[in-house]
Design a protein around this motif. Structure first.
Motif, short mmCIF file in Angstrom:
data_model
loop_
_atom_site.label_atom_id
_atom_site.label_comp_id
_atom_site.label_asym_id
_atom_site.label_seq_id
_atom_site.Cartn_x
_atom_site.Cartn_y
_atom_site.Cartn_z
N ASP A 1 0.62 0.97 -16.90
CA ASP A 1 -0.21 1.59 -17.94
C ASP A 1 0.57 1.72 -19.25
OD1 ASP A 1 -2.18 1.86 -16.04
OD2 ASP A 1 -1.67 3.93 -15.55
N LYS B 1 -2.68 -10.29 -7.62
CA LYS B 1 -1.63 -9.58 -6.92
C LYS B 1 -0.37 -9.43 -7.76
CE LYS B 1 -3.28 -10.89 -2.33
NZ LYS B 1 -2.93 -11.51 -1.02
N MET C 1 1.70 -7.06 -10.66
CA MET C 1 1.84 -5.65 -11.02
C MET C 1 1.71 -5.47 -12.52
SD MET C 1 5.08 -3.11 -10.26
CE MET C 1 4.73 -3.00 -8.52
N SER C 2 0.98 -4.43 -12.90
CA SER C 2 0.88 -4.11 -14.33
C SER C 2 1.04 -2.61 -14.50
CB SER C 2 -0.47 -4.57 -14.89
OG SER C 2 -1.54 -3.91 -14.23
N LYS D 1 0.82 -1.21 0.00
CA LYS D 1 0.00 0.00 0.00
C LYS D 1 0.85 1.26 0.00
CE LYS D 1 -0.47 0.01 5.06
NZ LYS D 1 0.32 1.21 5.29
N ASP E 1 3.22 4.96 -12.92
CA ASP E 1 1.89 4.51 -12.50
C ASP E 1 1.78 3.00 -12.70
OD1 ASP E 1 1.03 7.09 -11.87
OD2 ASP E 1 0.46 7.48 -13.96
N TYR E 2 1.15 2.34 -11.74
CA TYR E 2 0.97 0.89 -11.83
C TYR E 2 -0.31 0.51 -11.09
CZ TYR E 2 2.35 0.60 -6.94
OH TYR E 2 2.39 0.75 -5.58
N THR E 3 -0.73 -0.74 -11.30
CA THR E 3 -1.88 -1.28 -10.58
C THR E 3 -1.57 -2.72 -10.18
OG1 THR E 3 -2.91 -1.96 -12.67
CG2 THR E 3 -3.56 0.19 -11.75
N TRP E 4 -2.32 -3.22 -9.17
CA TRP E 4 -2.25 -4.62 -8.79
C TRP E 4 -3.52 -5.29 -9.30
CZ3 TRP E 4 2.24 -6.18 -6.96
CH2 TRP E 4 3.05 -5.31 -6.24
N ASP E 5 -3.37 -6.42 -10.00
CA ASP E 5 -4.56 -7.12 -10.47
C ASP E 5 -5.06 -8.09 -9.41
OD1 ASP E 5 -2.98 -9.40 -10.57
OD2 ASP E 5 -2.64 -9.28 -12.72
#
Length: 337
Positions: free
Chosen positions: A127, A122, A124-125, A87, A115-119
């Motif tokens: 943009d 769990k 990481m991906s 987090k 910038d990234y996201t967790w799917d």
């Protein structure tokens, strides 16, 4: 042995750091704090009385670690060594294909936040596919970094050390000159952005520092709201020494401006006091009275808040009657409504 010892109040496997204050100013020996696993010690070099006020601001869950690695589309699991909380994770790269000024040569200190996201798995991906398979740096947003300068010549520009490489939120900087905290509009920073071609991090002070001055720069894990300047460089702030009395006359010339709808903010040991709860102002007798439940400190700071209705001249420019404002006019003092 001349040292003050206190508990460090650590949590989990993260660190805790403190900022010490004495009578509302940064303690001048703060940079000599020694930390142990569960505590810290602070040298005390002179005598203090029961009227002196020591305050300690604790910053917990600090993580100054940096982890390097790569993320691919085939294997986007990121190992954080069980240390950096997801987090709190920030990701940086040393290259950015979206620079507004791509032809300018930069040094190796570059750090662009990605910038990234967790799917749901769990993983990481990003943009932007550009960052898959490239060297990345993973850090926590909860960092505590410090550097100090003992001024030996007139200066207003200061290069920050490489420890600030991943410190890119100006609101998390706290700056002191000779122990007194600066307002955010009294300095600026050359933080690198896609549209800002700075590869070295400099701090520019609105005030020139002179030999013998001390500049202290901190990067803390979150903006420190509610910490006010103990004394202002402007004439809008005045200080008084308190005694056993609860009622004080508002000093000349400031008392005469209360009749024009102006107000006063009152501070004690860096904290703004609450009107009607801790004190009352009588605009008729031009006095300020503190509640019986309020424990009077060694000193108080009054900040005068002036209201002035501006007009427009024939050319459409705003004009202000300077005779009604009892302090030097600078652009930093104005808010227009």
């Amino acid at each position: 042995d001349g040292n003050l010892r206190m508990l460090r109040l650590k949590q989990n496997n993260h660190s805790t750091f403190v900022l010490p204050f004495v009578n509302g100013e940064l303690y001048e020996m703060h940079d000599q704090i020694k930390y142990t696993l569960n505590g810290f010690s602070l040298p005390i070099y002179k005598e203090y009385t029961e009227d002196d006020v020591f305050e300690f601001v604790y910053f917990q869950d600090i993580d100054n670690a940096t982890i390097t690695g790569k993320v691919t589309k085939e294997d986007s699991l990121v190992s954080l060594d069980g240390y950096i909380e997801k987090k709190d994770l920030l990701v940086y790269a040393d290259k950015n294909v979206h620079m507004t000024y791509p032809t300018i040569g930069y040094n190796s200190r570059l750090a662009y936040r990605i910038d990234y996201t967790w799917d749901q798995n769990k993983q990481m991906s990003f943009d932007d596919d550009y960052y898959y398979g490239r060297p990345l740096t993973f850090v926590s947003k909860n960092r505590f970094i410090y550097c100090g300068y003992n001024i030996r010549q007139n200066l207003f520009k200061f290069k920050l050390s490489d420890e600030f490489k991943y410190c890119d939120n100006q609101l998390q900087f706290v700056v002191f000159i000779n122990g007194r905290k600066l307002n955010n509009d009294e300095y600026n920073l050359t933080i690198l952005k896609n549209t800002r071609p700075f590869d070295d991090l400099y701090l520019y002070s609105a005030k020139t520092l002179h030999p013998g001055d001390k500049l202290d720069v901190f990067y803390i894990p979150y903006p420190l709201n509610g910490m006010a300047m103990y004394k202002s460089q402007q004439d809008t702030t005045i200080s008084i020494t308190t005694n056993e009395n609860k009622t004080y006359d508002i000093p000349v010339p400031y008392h005469s401006y209360l009749s024009d709808g102006n107000t006063i903010e009152v501070y004690s040991n860096l904290k703004q006091l609450i009107p009607d709860t801790e004190y009352e102002i009588d605009p008729t007798s031009l006095t300020i009275t503190f509640k019986d439940t309020f424990k009077m400190p060694k000193g108080l700071v009054f900040k005068m808040i002036y209201k002035h209705k501006a007009g427009f001249n024939e050319s459409g420019y705003i004009y202000i009657n300077k005779d009604k404002i009892p302090f030097p006019l600078t652009k930093e003092l104005f808010f227009v409504f």
